[in-house]
Each structure stands twice: as C-alpha cells, then as structure tokens.
Design a protein around this motif. Structure first.
Motif, PDB file in Angstrom:
ATOM      1  N   GLU A  57       0.915  -1.297   0.130  1.00  0.00           N
ATOM      2  CA  GLU A  57       0.189  -0.054   0.073  1.00  0.00           C
ATOM      3  C   GLU A  57       0.764   1.364   0.076  1.00  0.00           C
ATOM      4  OE1 GLU A  57      -4.064  -0.677   2.189  1.00  0.00           O
ATOM      5  OE2 GLU A  57      -2.283  -1.038   3.323  1.00  0.00           O
ATOM      6  N   GLU A  58       2.040   1.096   0.461  1.00  0.00           N
ATOM      7  CA  GLU A  58       2.996   2.391   0.799  1.00  0.00           C
ATOM      8  C   GLU A  58       3.957   2.207  -0.290  1.00  0.00           C
ATOM      9  OE1 GLU A  58       4.464   2.192   4.858  1.00  0.00           O
ATOM     10  OE2 GLU A  58       2.600   2.010   5.711  1.00  0.00           O
ATOM     11  N   ARG A  59       3.860   1.567  -1.480  1.00  0.00           N
ATOM     12  CA  ARG A  59       4.890   1.249  -2.326  1.00  0.00           C
ATOM     13  C   ARG A  59       5.299   2.512  -3.047  1.00  0.00           C
ATOM     14  NH1 ARG A  59       0.185   0.010  -3.955  1.00  0.00           N
ATOM     15  NH2 ARG A  59      -0.655   0.522  -6.130  1.00  0.00           N
ATOM     16  N   SER A  60       4.457   3.578  -3.214  1.00  0.00           N
ATOM     17  CA  SER A  60       4.736   4.692  -4.040  1.00  0.00           C
ATOM     18  C   SER A  60       5.809   5.727  -3.156  1.00  0.00           C
ATOM     19  CB  SER A  60       3.631   5.349  -4.428  1.00  0.00           C
ATOM     20  OG  SER A  60       2.736   4.684  -5.040  1.00  0.00           O
ATOM     21  N   TRP A  61       5.873   5.390  -1.950  1.00  0.00           N
ATOM     22  CA  TRP A  61       6.586   6.285  -1.146  1.00  0.00           C
ATOM     23  C   TRP A  61       7.776   5.738  -0.512  1.00  0.00           C
ATOM     24  CZ3 TRP A  61       1.023   5.943   1.217  1.00  0.00           C
ATOM     25  CH2 TRP A  61       0.244   6.886   0.439  1.00  0.00           C
ATOM     26  N   LEU A  62       8.286   4.635  -1.137  1.00  0.00           N
ATOM     27  CA  LEU A  62       9.484   3.953  -0.881  1.00  0.00           C
ATOM     28  C   LEU A  62      10.713   4.298  -1.808  1.00  0.00           C
ATOM     29  CD1 LEU A  62       7.859   0.429  -0.025  1.00  0.00           C
ATOM     30  CD2 LEU A  62       8.317   2.274   1.621  1.00  0.00           C
ATOM     31  N   GLY A  63      11.946   4.162  -1.304  1.00  0.00           N
ATOM     32  CA  GLY A  63      13.005   4.285  -2.224  1.00  0.00           C
ATOM     33  C   GLY A  63      12.883   5.606  -2.792  1.00  0.00           C
ATOM     34  N   LEU A  64      12.826   6.583  -2.099  1.00  0.00           N
ATOM     35  CA  LEU A  64      12.802   8.037  -2.570  1.00  0.00           C
ATOM     36  C   LEU A  64      14.331   8.717  -2.626  1.00  0.00           C
ATOM     37  CD1 LEU A  64       9.535   9.259  -0.815  1.00  0.00           C
ATOM     38  CD2 LEU A  64       9.703   8.254  -3.012  1.00  0.00           C
ATOM     39  N   GLY A  65      15.247   8.308  -1.935  1.00  0.00           N
ATOM     40  CA  GLY A  65      16.680   8.731  -1.801  1.00  0.00           C
ATOM     41  C   GLY A  65      16.594   9.547  -0.918  1.00  0.00           C
ATOM     42  N   THR A  66      17.931  10.052  -0.508  1.00  0.00           N
ATOM     43  CA  THR A  66      18.310  10.704   0.725  1.00  0.00           C
ATOM     44  C   THR A  66      18.977  12.072   0.297  1.00  0.00           C
ATOM     45  OG1 THR A  66      20.352   9.618   1.214  1.00  0.00           O
ATOM     46  CG2 THR A  66      18.526   8.776   2.155  1.00  0.00           C
ATOM     47  N   ALA A  67      19.257  12.191  -0.881  1.00  0.00           N
ATOM     48  CA  ALA A  67      19.712  13.405  -1.354  1.00  0.00           C
ATOM     49  C   ALA A  67      18.590  14.697  -0.914  1.00  0.00           C
ATOM     50  CB  ALA A  67      20.141  13.444  -2.947  1.00  0.00           C
ATOM     51  N   GLY A  68      19.342  15.860  -0.092  1.00  0.00           N
ATOM     52  CA  GLY A  68      18.619  16.824  -0.007  1.00  0.00           C
ATOM     53  C   GLY A  68      17.586  16.640   1.079  1.00  0.00           C
ATOM     54  N   ALA A  69      17.805  15.610   1.966  1.00  0.00           N
ATOM     55  CA  ALA A  69      17.001  15.373   2.979  1.00  0.00           C
ATOM     56  C   ALA A  69      17.023  16.325   4.177  1.00  0.00           C
ATOM     57  CB  ALA A  69      17.525  14.095   3.718  1.00  0.00           C
ATOM     58  N   VAL A  70      15.914  16.719   4.512  1.00  0.00           N
ATOM     59  CA  VAL A  70      15.625  17.859   5.647  1.00  0.00           C
ATOM     60  C   VAL A  70      15.331  17.144   6.962  1.00  0.00           C
ATOM     61  CG1 VAL A  70      14.658  19.416   3.952  1.00  0.00           C
ATOM     62  CG2 VAL A  70      13.199  17.887   5.266  1.00  0.00           C
ATOM     63  N   SER A  71      15.369  17.966   8.122  1.00  0.00           N
ATOM     64  CA  SER A  71      15.163  17.407   9.390  1.00  0.00           C
ATOM     65  C   SER A  71      13.791  16.762   9.678  1.00  0.00           C
ATOM     66  CB  SER A  71      15.513  18.258  10.506  1.00  0.00           C
ATOM     67  OG  SER A  71      14.568  19.389  10.539  1.00  0.00           O
ATOM     68  N   PRO A  72      13.576  15.886  10.805  1.00  0.00           N
ATOM     69  CA  PRO A  72      12.319  15.389  10.961  1.00  0.00           C
ATOM     70  C   PRO A  72      11.364  16.772  11.352  1.00  0.00           C
ATOM     71  CG  PRO A  72      13.773  13.802  11.918  1.00  0.00           C
ATOM     72  CD  PRO A  72      14.658  14.954  11.313  1.00  0.00           C
ATOM     73  N   ASP A  73      11.854  17.824  12.131  1.00  0.00           N
ATOM     74  CA  ASP A  73      11.000  18.792  12.300  1.00  0.00           C
ATOM     75  C   ASP A  73      10.690  19.388  11.351  1.00  0.00           C
ATOM     76  OD1 ASP A  73      11.851  18.638  15.238  1.00  0.00           O
ATOM     77  OD2 ASP A  73      14.016  19.338  14.711  1.00  0.00           O
ATOM     78  N   ARG A  74      11.105  19.438  10.193  1.00  0.00           N
ATOM     79  CA  ARG A  74      10.972  20.441   9.003  1.00  0.00           C
ATOM     80  C   ARG A  74       9.948  19.415   8.175  1.00  0.00           C
ATOM     81  NH1 ARG A  74      15.207  22.915   5.303  1.00  0.00           N
ATOM     82  NH2 ARG A  74      13.774  23.031   3.961  1.00  0.00           N
ATOM     83  N   GLN A  75       9.882  18.086   8.286  1.00  0.00           N
ATOM     84  CA  GLN A  75       8.931  17.142   7.922  1.00  0.00           C
ATOM     85  C   GLN A  75       7.651  17.274   8.364  1.00  0.00           C
ATOM     86  OE1 GLN A  75      11.145  13.441   8.449  1.00  0.00           O
ATOM     87  NE2 GLN A  75      11.273  13.342   6.193  1.00  0.00           N
ATOM     88  N   LEU A  76       7.855  17.411   9.996  1.00  0.00           N
ATOM     89  CA  LEU A  76       6.571  17.518  10.750  1.00  0.00           C
ATOM     90  C   LEU A  76       5.703  18.965  10.454  1.00  0.00           C
ATOM     91  CD1 LEU A  76       4.633  16.610  12.908  1.00  0.00           C
ATOM     92  CD2 LEU A  76       6.245  17.623  14.676  1.00  0.00           C
ATOM     93  N   ASP A  77       6.504  19.848  10.271  1.00  0.00           N
ATOM     94  CA  ASP A  77       6.113  21.301  10.065  1.00  0.00           C
ATOM     95  C   ASP A  77       5.446  21.377   8.688  1.00  0.00           C
ATOM     96  OD1 ASP A  77       7.194  22.395  12.431  1.00  0.00           O
ATOM     97  OD2 ASP A  77       8.802  23.273  11.322  1.00  0.00           O
ATOM     98  N   ALA A  78       5.714  20.568   7.584  1.00  0.00           N
ATOM     99  CA  ALA A  78       5.357  20.718   6.292  1.00  0.00           C
ATOM    100  C   ALA A  78       4.027  19.790   6.506  1.00  0.00           C
ATOM    101  CB  ALA A  78       6.205  19.714   5.218  1.00  0.00           C
ATOM    102  N   VAL A  79       3.891  18.749   7.274  1.00  0.00           N
ATOM    103  CA  VAL A  79       2.627  17.894   7.403  1.00  0.00           C
ATOM    104  C   VAL A  79       1.605  18.641   8.193  1.00  0.00           C
ATOM    105  CG1 VAL A  79       1.594  16.024   8.579  1.00  0.00           C
ATOM    106  CG2 VAL A  79       3.678  15.743   7.378  1.00  0.00           C
ATOM    107  N   LEU A  80       2.004  19.508   9.261  1.00  0.00           N
ATOM    108  CA  LEU A  80       0.940  20.104   9.812  1.00  0.00           C
ATOM    109  C   LEU A  80       0.407  21.433   9.027  1.00  0.00           C
ATOM    110  CD1 LEU A  80       2.852  20.432  13.588  1.00  0.00           C
ATOM    111  CD2 LEU A  80       0.704  18.966  12.778  1.00  0.00           C
ATOM    112  N   ALA A  81       1.352  21.965   8.215  1.00  0.00           N
ATOM    113  CA  ALA A  81       0.828  23.056   7.523  1.00  0.00           C
ATOM    114  C   ALA A  81      -0.181  22.533   6.485  1.00  0.00           C
ATOM    115  CB  ALA A  81       2.040  23.488   6.701  1.00  0.00           C
ATOM    116  N   ALA A  82      -0.267  21.311   5.957  1.00  0.00           N
ATOM    117  CA  ALA A  82      -1.147  20.894   5.091  1.00  0.00           C
ATOM    118  C   ALA A  82      -2.257  20.528   5.756  1.00  0.00           C
ATOM    119  CB  ALA A  82      -0.497  19.631   4.291  1.00  0.00           C
ATOM    120  N   ASN A  83      -2.107  20.443   7.036  1.00  0.00           N
ATOM    121  CA  ASN A  83      -3.272  19.822   7.763  1.00  0.00           C
ATOM    122  C   ASN A  83      -3.725  20.562   8.927  1.00  0.00           C
ATOM    123  OD1 ASN A  83      -4.162  16.916   6.550  1.00  0.00           O
ATOM    124  ND2 ASN A  83      -1.800  17.222   6.776  1.00  0.00           N
TER     125      ASN A  83
END
Length: 445
Positions: A57-83
């Motif tokens: 079910e999550e296959r489209s979100w696997l193996g995306l690569g780590t180049a340009g990775a951001v911190s988990p805090d920025r990931q969380l901020d993006a999720v909360l901004a979208a919701n």
C-alpha cells in the motif's frame, strides 16, 4: 442411521457409550461453525500477511533517496501546514533510508490520518488507517462487520470449534490401535471410507495448531477477554493496563497497535526539545519496525495518554521484540525503559500467543504454517460435509441419533468447558432446554 446401528459397530462399541453422544455434538458443532470457519480462515490467512500488504500500500513512498533530506522537524512542519488544526499523534521512522516517514494526525473531525512525507520534506499523500486493507480484513475477522453481535458470534464459533476439535480427538482415538487410517490415510480406499480417513487423519495432525490458534485469539474476544481482564486485575496477577484490546473496537480490529481515536488538538510550541532530538535517540535504539515516536500527552491504543514525556516504542506485531523508552521532554534524559522481558509471565504468554496468531512470531515460516492450517481446516470442513451428504438419507436430516447415556466424568468436562468458555456454556444451556422441550422437531430425530 439408528442407535442400534451405532452400537453394532465394533470400533464404536469399544469406545463406550459416550461415542454416540460425542459424535452428535461433533456433528452439530461442525455444521454450526462451518460458515464461520470459511470466513475466519480466509480473512485470517489474508491478515497473516499484514506487513507485506501494508508495504504494498505504501509502495509509492519507498526508495525516494536521501539527497537533499531535511530534518524530521521540517517534515513535521510540512505535514501540519498541510493539515491545519490537526494534532500530532506520532512519527514513524522510515524502515529504510530513503523511505518516506509517516506522521499520524488526529483531524478536527475526530478521525485519524496517516500522512507520508518524503526525506526532502514534501507531503506525498495520506491514508485513512480505518480503510486500509488489513484494517478492513481485521474487522471482518473480529466482528463480521456487525458490531458487538458479530464479536459474540465469532467468539461463540471459536468456542464451539474448540469443542469440535476435542470431541473429534475422542472420536479419532483408535481401538484397537492401528496406524493406517489413524496417522495416514489409506489412499487405496474409495468413496466415503476414503473421505473418512482424510477427515480423521487431517483433523488429528492440525488439532494442536488449531487449539493454539483459537486459544490465542480468545483474549481479544468480548466476553472471554473481559472475563480474563477482570480476573487478571481482581486477583492481582498483574499490575498496570494490558496492552491488547478487547471486543468491538479492539479484538482483531486492534491487531495493528494503532493509536486510539483522539480529540483533535493543535500542537502548542514550548521549550521542550524538538522531534529531531528524539528521532536521533530512536535511531540509536535499533528497535523492531515500526518504531513510533510519541510527543507528550499523545493518545495510545492501550491505556491512558503518554503523559508529560516523549515516548519511543516498537509496535512490532512480534510482541516479543517490543520495547519502550521514555524521556524528559526538556532535557532528553531517559526516564524509563521496558520490554517484553519486564512483563508478567501471564502477559508474556498472551503476547506470544498474539504474535503467533498474527503470523509474526517466526516471520515467514509462521505465516506459511498459519495459511496451511487454515487451508487444512477448510478442507477438513468440506470433507466433513461431503461425508454427511453421502450418509444423509433421502428424507431427514441424517444427524447422529440421540441416546440416553450416563455422562460421568464427561459431565465434569462439559461443566469445565462451560466455565472456561462462557458463551459455549450459555449456548449449551439453550441447547439442553430446546432438546428437552423440542424433541419432536424433525431435526432432533
């Protein structure tokens, strides 16, 4: 087939007068549980592969690569901004580097949402945990999608299946002892004798696996699980809340260790350490996937909210691998640590049974054993029906004849089963009343 015919068969006669009674119980139990066996075997077999299904079910979100990775805090901020207005429930570490992280949110409407965010901080999509394949299959498996009545029916069917297995073992016992037809089928036979051998031999070889599978599922059942939880607490066997759900809203629908339904609340910034600090600690713990990071006061599937601490926990289906560590939110100091070895023996036994029931105790081998057991049970049931159809007279139900027998020790066994399996005990009382006052009905002849 008459009672006289039953008494005239040498093997049955040597087993004693209980044989006709046990055969009758085995017969009716088999007919009652047949539709449930088919449903539970199919849904249970599917649920065994929950990890593979969810990864698909999550296959489209696997193996995306780590180049340009951001911190988990920025990931969380993006999720909360979208919701907007959503509450942060937990952050799930990616299984592999380059996979999306998952942030579970409590939405203002009171529902849950699993939001997937790339290592680069881009919100990719979301899933409703209640509509995922494994969750839907689990609800069918646990309550037949009809709520509490379905939960009770499943528990009743499981209880009668246990009785069917025990009576089947009694009927299987060979007198005199012979290996052919007992430990392996006599394939040179034809017709009903061959079906009978296949039924007896298959039933014997899977009886132990079935009993373990059924017993390990009872702690989730509404009536049995509630009685067990009460006994567990009142007798002081175990301190603290149990970590499995019971009945509707729990039971098999609670297999996935998901979070309880929260009231949506906004995340209020404070002086605590950020999510990233605890992600680093979680990565160092090397816990079994899925690894969840819960902020203070986050709702949990089992028990009260986490309290004023950050919590890192493994929600692995193989519960022998689960661990949990709590931290001071301001300093990051470890406050507590617990794992499977710290549980009471009773909870260890139950959780080991849960892992086996879900096919995760031994990984793929456990899944294969579970599927083969389910397939064998379906085959056993089908063969039993074919035997009945071949024996059934043109007119009449063809049930084994009722006989007046002295139960003796079997009465104690019956009472004991009624105590250990409350719904079975209640159903037996109903059957006895109907049998007493309705013997003139055709299906009791």
């Amino acid at each position: 087939m008459t009672a006289a015919t039953l008494r005239s068969e040498p093997r049955r006669a040597t087993l004693g007068s209980l044989y006709p009674l046990f055969w009758r119980w085995h017969f009716y139990a088999g007919l009652f549980v047949l539709p449930f066996i088919l449903i539970l075997s199919v849904t249970g077999s599917i649920y065994l592969f929950k990890p593979q299904i969810e990864r698909w079910e999550e296959r489209s979100w696997l193996g995306l690569g780590t180049a340009g990775a951001v911190s988990p805090d920025r990931q969380l901020d993006a999720v909360l901004a979208a919701n907007p207005g959503a509450r942060f429930n937990h952050y799930r570490l990616p299984r592999e580097a380059g996979d999306a992280a998952m942030v579970q949110l409590g939405l203002p409407a009171g529902t849950l949402r699993e939001v997937y965010v790339s290592p680069q901080g881009r919100v990719l999509g979301s899933l409703n945990p209640d509509t995922r394949i494994a969750a839907v299959v689990a609800r069918i498996h646990g309550s037949l999608l009809i709520g509490r009545w379905g939960d009770w029916l499943v528990e009743l069917a499981a209880s009668w299946t246990i009785v069917m297995i025990l009576t089947g073992l009694y009927l299987w016992w060979p007198r005199p002892l012979r290996l052919a037809g007992t430990l392996w089928p006599r394939l040179y036979l034809r017709g009903r004798p061959l079906l009978k051998d296949l039924h007896r031999v298959t039933g014997f070889w899977i009886a132990g696996l079935l009993l373990v599978m059924l017993a390990s599922g009872l702690p989730w059942a509404g009536v049995w699980g509630s009685a067990f939880a009460w006994t567990r607490a009142e007798l002081g066997w175990v301190e603290g809340p149990q970590d499995w759900k019971i009945g509707v809203g729990g039971g098999h629908a609670g297999h996935d260790n998901g979070m309880a339904m929260p009231m949506a609340q906004p995340v209020v910034p404070g002086a605590d350490l950020p999510l990233s600090a605890f992600v680093t600690k979680a990565e160092a713990e090397r816990m079994a996937f899925p690894v969840l990071i819960l902020p203070p006061h986050a709702p949990q599937a089992f028990g009260p909210p986490t309290g004023d601490v950050w919590t890192i926990k493994s929600a692995a289906q193989n519960r022998t691998l689960t661990r949990q560590v709590t931290y001071n939110p301001a300093t990051g100091t470890e406050i507590g640590r617990s794992g499977f070895a710290d549980q009471h023996l009773i909870d260890q036994v139950v959780n080991t049974g849960v892992a086996w029931h879900e096919g995760q105790l031994f990984g793929v081998a456990n899944q294969i054993i579970g599927v083969l057991t389910a397939v064998a049970l379906i085959g056993l049931s089908v063969v039993g029906v074919l035997m009945w159809l071949r024996r059934r007279p043109a007119s009449g139900f063809g049930a084994p004849a009722a006989e007046q027998v002295k139960l003796g020790w079997a009465a104690l066994v019956l009472v004991g089963l009624g105590v250990l399996l409350p719904l079975f005990g209640a159903s037996v009382l109903v059957i006895l009343i109907v049998d007493r006052f309705g013997r003139k009905l055709a299906y009791f002849k």
